[in-house]
Design a protein around this motif. Structure first.
Motif, short mmCIF file in Angstrom:
data_model
loop_
_atom_site.label_atom_id
_atom_site.label_comp_id
_atom_site.label_asym_id
_atom_site.label_seq_id
_atom_site.Cartn_x
_atom_site.Cartn_y
_atom_site.Cartn_z
N VAL A 236 0.74 -0.70 0.14
CA VAL A 236 -0.21 0.47 -0.35
C VAL A 236 0.95 1.38 -0.01
O VAL A 236 1.61 1.35 0.97
CB VAL A 236 -0.81 -0.16 0.76
CG1 VAL A 236 -2.06 1.39 1.30
CG2 VAL A 236 -2.34 -1.31 0.86
N SER A 237 0.77 2.03 -0.62
CA SER A 237 1.06 3.18 -0.82
C SER A 237 0.08 4.92 -0.93
O SER A 237 -0.85 4.90 -2.46
CB SER A 237 2.32 3.49 -2.39
OG SER A 237 3.35 2.58 -2.05
N LEU A 238 0.37 5.63 -0.34
CA LEU A 238 -0.83 6.36 -0.15
C LEU A 238 0.15 7.72 0.68
O LEU A 238 0.89 7.42 1.63
CB LEU A 238 -1.98 5.82 1.13
CG LEU A 238 -2.83 6.65 1.99
CD1 LEU A 238 -3.52 7.49 0.81
CD2 LEU A 238 -3.58 6.43 3.22
N SER A 239 -0.22 8.76 0.65
CA SER A 239 0.33 10.17 0.98
C SER A 239 -0.72 11.03 1.46
O SER A 239 -1.92 11.39 1.25
CB SER A 239 1.06 11.18 -0.22
OG SER A 239 1.73 12.10 0.20
N ILE A 240 -0.76 11.02 2.73
CA ILE A 240 -2.21 12.08 3.22
C ILE A 240 -0.64 13.45 3.53
O ILE A 240 -0.02 13.38 4.46
CB ILE A 240 -2.35 11.77 4.61
CG1 ILE A 240 -3.19 10.65 4.23
CG2 ILE A 240 -3.55 12.12 5.33
CD1 ILE A 240 -3.72 9.43 5.49
N LYS A 241 -1.86 14.89 3.23
CA LYS A 241 -0.75 15.91 3.35
C LYS A 241 -1.70 16.85 5.31
O LYS A 241 -2.49 16.44 5.42
CB LYS A 241 -1.08 17.41 2.08
CG LYS A 241 -0.73 16.28 1.05
CD LYS A 241 -0.60 17.17 0.28
CE LYS A 241 -0.22 17.04 -1.39
NZ LYS A 241 -0.81 15.96 -1.77
N PRO A 242 -0.78 17.73 5.64
CA PRO A 242 -1.23 18.01 6.70
C PRO A 242 -2.49 18.78 6.71
O PRO A 242 -2.46 19.04 5.83
CB PRO A 242 0.29 18.77 6.63
CG PRO A 242 1.11 18.76 6.52
CD PRO A 242 0.70 17.54 5.75
N GLY A 243 -3.44 18.36 7.83
CA GLY A 243 -4.09 18.87 7.68
C GLY A 243 -6.00 18.79 7.14
O GLY A 243 -6.72 18.87 7.12
N GLN A 244 -5.58 17.25 6.17
CA GLN A 244 -6.55 16.59 5.10
C GLN A 244 -7.24 16.16 6.09
O GLN A 244 -7.17 15.03 6.80
CB GLN A 244 -6.05 16.05 4.26
CG GLN A 244 -5.31 16.92 3.29
CD GLN A 244 -4.85 15.62 1.99
OE1 GLN A 244 -4.77 14.73 2.16
NE2 GLN A 244 -5.34 15.49 0.45
N LEU A 245 -8.62 15.71 5.67
CA LEU A 245 -9.70 14.89 6.18
C LEU A 245 -9.71 13.54 5.00
O LEU A 245 -10.23 13.62 4.15
CB LEU A 245 -10.84 16.05 6.29
CG LEU A 245 -12.25 15.14 6.52
CD1 LEU A 245 -11.78 14.24 8.19
CD2 LEU A 245 -13.42 15.85 6.65
#
Ligand SMILES: Nc1ncnc2c1ncn2[C@@H]1O[C@H](COP(=O)(O)OP(=O)(O)OP(=O)(O)O)[C@@H](O)[C@H]1O
Ligand SMILES: [Mg+2]
Length: 492
Positions: A236-245
Motif C-alpha cells: 500500500v502506498s498513500l500520501s496524506i498531507k497535513p490537515g487533510q480529512l
C-alpha cells in the motif's frame, strides 16, 4: 530455598530417629512423631471448608486490582496508544502506599481458628504421643532406656514434627512461588520487536507545531504476528498531507483498521516505510509521537475505574475539563442520570469472594450478596459516547496533530452519530484526520480524499465525485447504500 532447607532438615531428622539405637528399625515411632501435623492437614477445619462471604471494601485495594487489570492483554492497544503506562504505575504506587499495612494476617487467623474442642484435644494428645510411646517401651524393657535417651528421642520427635508441619504448610506456597519464578524468567525469552527512536515529535527535523501531521505509506506490506502467511495489507502506498480529512472505506476485513494501526504505530510494517512529516516513523521517540496522536477505535473498552477516570484517562484531575469532554462526546446527559454520576464505576472489580454459599436465595449470605452494588449496565451507544469523550479530553489537554477515528459510530443512533462527527469536525482546526467508516454520506462528501480498500490492497483513491465517475469499487459500495435508501423511500 527455605522449602528445600526444611525438607533436608526433615529428612535428616527422620534418618536420625530411625537410626537412633533406641528406636532402630521401629517405624512406628517416626509415624507417631508426625501424627499431629498429619491430623491437622487432613481434618483441620480451615477457612475453605466453611460457608464464607468476604467483601473487599478497601478503596485502595480495589483500585490496585483495577489498575493491574488494565495492564492485561485486553487493554494493550489502548494503553500503548494513550501513553498510559507510566500513569498506571504511578497511580498503583499511590494506592499501594495508602494501603500500607492495613491488610494483616489476623483476619485469616481468626477465621481459621474454628476447630471443635474434640479435634483440638486429639491434636494435643497426638503431640504428646511420642513421649507416651517411649514411656511405654521404657516400662516394658527398662534396661534399654535411660531418662536421657527418652529425652533425646522426645527432642528429635518434636523437631521432626515441627519441620514436617512447616513442609505441609508450605507445599502450596512453594508451588505458587515456582510458577511465579517460571513466569518471571519467561520474559527473557520474549523478543522485543519494537525499537524506539531518539528524536522527539515535533522536532527540529519535522515541521513546527500547530499544523496537522503529514503521513506517507510507501509500499507497505503487513502480516499480523500470528498469521505470517496471510497479508492484511499488501503493497500500500498513500500520501496524506497535513490537515487533510481522509476517509477510508471498504468491505469487512479489507484492511482499514490495520492501516490505522500502522499509522498510529501500534504495529510496524513487515516491509515498506511509514514517513511522518517526511521522517521515518521509527526515528521518533514513540511516547512523544503518541502525545500528538489521538485514536478512537471500533472496539471500545471501558476501564474498570470510575467514569471520571475513564474520561480523564487517569492522567488529569480537572473536573471542568472532564465535564466539557463528556459534553462534547455526548455522554454528559446519561452520566448525570446515574446515581453516583462521574464517580460511578461501571465494571467494578474484586468485590466479593464467596465460598461454599448455598444457592438457596433465602440463605442469609445470599441475601447479603443480593444487596451488594451490582455491575451497572449502560447501552452500547452510551459506552461509545463515553469512549468518544476521551478523545475530546485529549484535544482539551494537549496538542494533537493527528486523529484516527475507526468506525466509532456503529452503536450510535442517527442523532448521536451526526453530533459526534460535527463535534470532531468542529475540533479539527488544522489537525489531520483519518476516518474509517461504513456509512457513506456524513463524511465522504466532505473528505479531501477517500481511500477505498479491497482485500488488503488500496484499489481507489480520490474525491467522492472522482470515485463515483470511476464507477469502480467505491461506486459499487456507495450505490448499494444509496439503493437501500431509494427502496425504503419507494416502499413508504
Ligand atoms: N490481530 C489480528 N491477528 C491476525 N489477523 C488479524 C488481526 N486483526 C485483523 N486481522 C486480519 O487482517 C485482515 C484485515 O483486518 P482489518 O481489521 O484491518 O479489517 P477492516 O477493514 O478494519 O474490517 P472491518 O470493516 O470489519 O472493521 C482481516 O483478514 C483480519 O482477519
Ligand atoms: Mg476495522
Amino acid at each position: 530455598m527455605s522449602f528445600v532447607g526444611e525438607s533436608l532438615t526433615s529428612a535428616s531428622q527422620l534418618v536420625f530417629v530411625l537410626q537412633s539405637p533406641h528406636s532402630a528399625g521401629d517405624f512406628l515411632f517416626p509415624i507417631i512423631s508426625i501424627s499431629q501435623p498429619l491430623l491437622y492437614t487432613c481434618f483441620d477445619e480451615n477457612v475453605w471448608s466453611k460457608v464464607l462471604l468476604a467483601i473487599v471494601n478497601n478503596r485502595d485495594h480495589r483500585r490496585m486490582e483495577a489498575l493491574s487489570e488494565l495492564t492485561g492483554e485486553g487493554y494493550r492497544e489502548e494503553i500503548i496508544a494513550g501513553n498510559l503506562g507510566d500513569h498506571i504505575l504511578a497511580e498503583y504506587k499511590v494506592s499501594q502506599e495508602n494501603l500500607g499495612d492495613t491488610c494483616t494476617d489476623d483476619f485469616w487467623d481468626q477465621v481459621q481458628r474454628g476447630n471443635t474442642p474434640i479435634f483440638d484435644i486429639f491434636c494435643a494428645l497426638a503431640r504428646d504421643l511420642p513421649l507416651a510411646y517411649c514411656a511405654i517401651k521404657a516400662i516394658k524393657s527398662p534396661s534399654k532406656y535411660s531418662i536421657a535417651s527418652v529425652a533425646v528421642l522426645q527432642q528429635s520427635s518434636t523437631a521432626l514434627r515441627n519441620s514436617f508441619n512447616s513442609i505441609l504448610n508450605n507445599v502450596a506456597t512453594f508451588q505458587r512461588h515456582v510458577n511465579i519464578l517460571k513466569e518471571l524468567y519467561s520474559v527473557f525469552d520474549r523478543k522485543i520487536e519494537f525499537c524506539d527512536g531518539d528524536i522527539s515529535y515535533p522536532g527540529e527535523e519535522s515541521r513546527p507545531t500547530g499544523r496537522g501531521m503529514g503521513l506517507e505509506l510507501q509500499n507497505v506490506t503487513f502480516s499480523y504476528p500470528g498469521s505470517k502467511t496471510k497479508t492484511a495489507l499488501n503493497n500500500v502506498s498513500l500520501s496524506i498531507k497535513p490537515g487533510q480529512l481522509v476517509v477510508i472505506v471498504g468491505a469487512n476485513g479489507s484492511g482499514k483498521s490495520t492501516m490505522v494501526k500502522l499509522m498510529t504505530r501500534l504495529y510496524e510494517p513487515s516491509s515498506g516505510t511509514l514517513l511522518i512529516d517526511n521522517v521515518a516513523a521509527e526515528r521518533y521517540r514513540s511516547s512523544s509521537l503518541r502525545r500528538a496522536m489521538a485514536t478512537l477505535t471500533q472496539d471500545h473498552k471501558i476501564y474498570p475505574l470510575s467514569i471520571y477516570e475513564n474520561i480523564s484517562l487517569i492522567t488529569a484531575d480537572d473536573p471542568a475539563l472532564v465535564t466539557k469532554a463528556a459534553k462534547q462526546g455526548g455522554a454528559l446527559k446519561f452520566i448525570e442520570r446515574l446515581t453516583d454520576g462521574m464517580d460511578t464505576i461501571l465494571e467494578p472489580r474484586s468485590r466479593t469472594f464467596n465460598v461454599n454459599i448455598p444457592s438457596d436465595p433465602a440463605h442469609p449470605l445470599q441475601k447479603q450478596i443480593d444487596s451488594l452494588p451490582k455491575k451497572i449496565d449502560i447501552s452500547g451507544g452510551e459506552k461509545q459516547r463515553l469512549v468518544a469523550a476521551r478523545i475530546f479530553m485529549r484535544f482539551n489537554m494537549e496538542e494533537v496533530n493527528f486523529v484516527a477515528v475507526d468506525e466509532p459510530s456503529s452503536a450510535l443512533d442517527a442523532e448521536g452519530e451526526s453530533q459526534l462527527f460535527n463535534q470532531l469536525i468542529a475540533e479539527r482546526s488544522g489537525k489531520t484526520m483519518v476516518f474509517v467508516t461504513h456509512r457513506f454520506g456524513h463524511l465522504t462528501q466532505h473528505a479531501d480524499m477517500i481511500v477505498c480498500m479491497k482485500d488488503g490492497a488500496l484499489v481507489e483513491c480520490g474525491s467522492h465525485k472522482d470515485l463515483l465517475k470511476l464507477d469502480g469499487e467505491y461506486a459499487k459500495l456507495y450505490n448499494i447504500q444509496a439503493g437501500a435508501f431509494a427502496v425504503n423511500e419507494f416502499s413508504e
